[in-house]
Motif scaffolding. Structure first.
Motif, short mmCIF file in Angstrom:
data_model
loop_
_atom_site.label_atom_id
_atom_site.label_comp_id
_atom_site.label_asym_id
_atom_site.label_seq_id
_atom_site.Cartn_x
_atom_site.Cartn_y
_atom_site.Cartn_z
N ASP A 187 0.81 -1.22 0.00
CA ASP A 187 0.00 0.00 0.00
C ASP A 187 0.85 1.27 0.00
OD1 ASP A 187 0.98 0.06 2.58
OD2 ASP A 187 -0.97 -0.10 3.57
N GLY A 188 2.17 1.13 0.09
CA GLY A 188 3.04 2.29 0.03
C GLY A 188 3.72 2.49 -1.31
N LEU A 189 3.44 1.59 -2.25
CA LEU A 189 4.10 1.69 -3.56
C LEU A 189 3.76 3.01 -4.25
CD1 LEU A 189 3.56 -1.91 -4.97
CD2 LEU A 189 5.71 -0.90 -4.19
N PRO A 190 4.76 3.72 -4.73
CA PRO A 190 4.50 4.97 -5.46
C PRO A 190 3.98 4.66 -6.87
CG PRO A 190 6.84 4.50 -5.49
CD PRO A 190 6.21 3.45 -4.61
N ASP A 191 3.39 5.66 -7.49
CA ASP A 191 2.81 5.48 -8.82
C ASP A 191 3.84 5.06 -9.85
OD1 ASP A 191 0.37 6.19 -7.80
OD2 ASP A 191 0.50 8.29 -8.42
N HIS A 192 5.08 5.50 -9.67
CA HIS A 192 6.09 5.17 -10.68
C HIS A 192 6.68 3.77 -10.49
CE1 HIS A 192 8.55 6.83 -7.36
NE2 HIS A 192 9.50 6.01 -7.82
N GLN A 193 6.19 3.04 -9.49
CA GLN A 193 6.61 1.65 -9.30
C GLN A 193 5.37 0.77 -9.19
OE1 GLN A 193 9.37 1.04 -6.09
NE2 GLN A 193 10.51 2.89 -6.57
N PRO A 194 4.72 0.47 -10.28
CA PRO A 194 3.49 -0.33 -10.25
C PRO A 194 3.75 -1.74 -9.74
CG PRO A 194 4.27 -0.05 -12.50
CD PRO A 194 5.10 0.86 -11.66
N ARG A 195 2.69 -2.37 -9.26
CA ARG A 195 2.82 -3.70 -8.67
C ARG A 195 3.34 -4.73 -9.66
NH1 ARG A 195 -1.22 -4.89 -3.76
NH2 ARG A 195 -0.17 -6.89 -3.97
N ASP A 196 3.00 -4.59 -10.93
CA ASP A 196 3.45 -5.62 -11.86
C ASP A 196 4.97 -5.64 -11.99
OD1 ASP A 196 3.66 -3.23 -13.21
OD2 ASP A 196 2.60 -3.89 -15.01
N GLU A 197 5.63 -4.50 -11.75
CA GLU A 197 7.09 -4.50 -11.75
C GLU A 197 7.65 -5.33 -10.60
OE1 GLU A 197 8.98 -0.73 -11.86
OE2 GLU A 197 8.03 -0.10 -13.74
N TRP A 198 7.03 -5.18 -9.44
CA TRP A 198 7.47 -5.95 -8.28
C TRP A 198 7.17 -7.45 -8.47
CZ3 TRP A 198 9.83 -3.94 -3.80
CH2 TRP A 198 9.97 -2.54 -3.79
N GLU A 199 6.01 -7.72 -9.05
CA GLU A 199 5.62 -9.11 -9.26
C GLU A 199 6.60 -9.83 -10.20
OE1 GLU A 199 3.32 -10.71 -7.77
OE2 GLU A 199 2.02 -9.16 -6.90
N SER A 200 7.15 -9.09 -11.13
CA SER A 200 8.04 -9.69 -12.12
C SER A 200 9.52 -9.66 -11.71
CB SER A 200 7.88 -8.99 -13.47
OG SER A 200 8.25 -7.63 -13.38
N ASP A 201 9.81 -9.05 -10.58
CA ASP A 201 11.20 -8.94 -10.14
C ASP A 201 11.57 -10.18 -9.32
OD1 ASP A 201 13.65 -8.30 -8.94
OD2 ASP A 201 13.17 -6.17 -8.90
N PRO A 202 12.53 -10.98 -9.77
CA PRO A 202 12.85 -12.23 -9.07
C PRO A 202 13.52 -12.01 -7.72
CG PRO A 202 14.40 -11.82 -10.87
CD PRO A 202 13.31 -10.80 -11.01
N GLN A 203 13.99 -10.80 -7.44
CA GLN A 203 14.62 -10.54 -6.15
C GLN A 203 13.60 -10.45 -5.02
OE1 GLN A 203 18.50 -7.96 -6.36
NE2 GLN A 203 16.90 -6.92 -7.51
N PHE A 204 12.32 -10.26 -5.36
CA PHE A 204 11.29 -10.02 -4.35
C PHE A 204 10.22 -11.09 -4.39
CE2 PHE A 204 13.32 -5.99 -5.01
CZ PHE A 204 13.39 -5.45 -3.73
N ALA A 205 9.67 -11.36 -3.20
CA ALA A 205 8.58 -12.32 -3.06
C ALA A 205 7.42 -11.63 -2.34
CB ALA A 205 9.04 -13.55 -2.28
N TYR A 206 6.23 -11.85 -2.83
CA TYR A 206 5.04 -11.24 -2.21
C TYR A 206 4.50 -12.14 -1.12
CZ TYR A 206 0.33 -9.37 -1.66
OH TYR A 206 -0.83 -8.85 -1.13
N HIS A 207 4.08 -11.50 0.00
CA HIS A 207 3.51 -12.23 1.13
C HIS A 207 2.09 -11.72 1.34
CE1 HIS A 207 3.30 -13.22 5.64
NE2 HIS A 207 3.33 -14.37 5.00
N ASP A 208 1.12 -12.56 1.04
CA ASP A 208 -0.27 -12.14 1.05
C ASP A 208 -0.75 -11.73 2.44
OD1 ASP A 208 -2.87 -11.98 -0.52
OD2 ASP A 208 -3.46 -13.33 1.11
N ALA A 209 -0.31 -12.44 3.48
CA ALA A 209 -0.80 -12.16 4.84
C ALA A 209 -0.43 -10.77 5.32
CB ALA A 209 -0.26 -13.21 5.80
N THR A 210 0.69 -10.26 4.88
CA THR A 210 1.12 -8.92 5.29
C THR A 210 1.01 -7.90 4.16
OG1 THR A 210 3.42 -9.48 4.76
CG2 THR A 210 2.70 -9.78 7.05
N ASP A 211 0.60 -8.34 2.97
CA ASP A 211 0.46 -7.48 1.80
C ASP A 211 1.73 -6.66 1.59
OD1 ASP A 211 -0.76 -6.35 -0.42
OD2 ASP A 211 -1.69 -4.72 0.73
#
Length: 269
Positions: free
Chosen positions: A124-148
């Motif tokens: 919920d803190g992601l800025p507009d210039h870093q959309p979620r799809d960029e994070w989703e496609s970045d292999p360095q990062f993993a999404y955790h649903d419980a903590t969003d």
């Protein structure tokens, strides 16, 4: 997306700082204690009529290490106008273990302890210039649903991860300073200075309106400053290195688990 390790931004154009008061209030409301007549001792590179910051920086003492001699844990905190941000990061240091936690822009935090490195970015803190799809496609990062939130854990990145520790105080360097007394900063002997030349040596920097700073007598570290610039609304920048409890950091284990790492944190720093 290496930028996610740290948003490091220092704009010289507004890095004009102001000096003013004889006491520098910290974010906790405390200020310089026991200010007296001009001191007999100054750190190498400093004197009653000025500070040679290049000489101070030639020593090995830094805000990441020198304050460990004074406090069990401490914070390096910086306050700036939200629309004129220049240096990213507040930092917390555990003096005994060497652990460092950074509080970064957009609600992000990172952690380092020896080689171990962890990072969390709330979705919920992601800025507009870093959309979620960029994070989703970045292999360095993993999404955790419980903590969003997005996490990174790297057992070998801690020693080389970038940091802005030490860059905040660069803002006071273009200006002239004169000593006004000896004092203590949370028990640390310091020389209190006030702004003596508001016109910066660097033509790219903004003139200052008022300013003050505290310089460690024994280590030449800038322990605090308070600067106002000669710009619209007189933006003010304050900085302090002060004792603070080391923050809880259970999220580091979450980062390690979500990232699938089997390596624990390095216990040495």
């Amino acid at each position: 997306m290496e930028r996610r390790a740290l948003l490091s931004a220092l704009g010289v154009g507004v890095s004009g700082l102001a000096g003013c008061t004889d006491a520098i209030p910290g974010a906790d409301g405390s200020g310089t204690n026991g200010q007296s007549e001009l001191p007999d001792e100054y750190p190498d590179g400093a004197g009653p009529d000025g500070i040679d910051f290049s000489t101070l920086e030639s020593d090995d003492e830094t805000p990441l290490h020198a304050p460990r001699d004074h406090w069990d844990s401490y914070a390096i905190v910086f306050d700036e106008p939200p629309d004129r941000r220049r240096v990213e990061g507040d930092y917390y240091v555990n003096s005994s273990t060497g652990e460092v936690i950074s509080e970064l822009w957009y609600g992000a935090r990172d952690y380092r302890n020896g080689d171990a490195y962890a990072y969390v970015q709330p979705a919920d803190g992601l800025p507009d210039h870093q959309p979620r799809d960029e994070w989703e496609s970045d292999p360095q990062f993993a999404y955790h649903d419980a903590t969003d939130a997005y996490y990174r854990y790297d057992p070998q990145y801690g020693q080389i991860a970038p940091t802005n520790i030490g860059r905040h105080a660069e803002m006071v360097e273009p200006y002239g300073w004169e000593a006004v007394g000896a004092a203590t900063h949370h028990g640390v002997p310091v020389v209190a200075y006030r702004l003596s030349d508001a016109e910066p040596e660097d033509s790219r920097a903004t003139p200052a309106v008022e300013g003050s700073l505290e310089l460690g007598v024994e280590d030449g570290i800038v322990y605090a400053f308070d600067l106002a610039l000669d710009a619209e609304d007189e933006p003010r920048y304050t900085y302090a290195v002060r004792p603070e409890p080391f923050p809880d950091h259970e999220w580091v284990e979450t980062a390690r688990r979500v990232s699938g790492s089997t390596d624990g944190a390095n216990d040495s720093a």
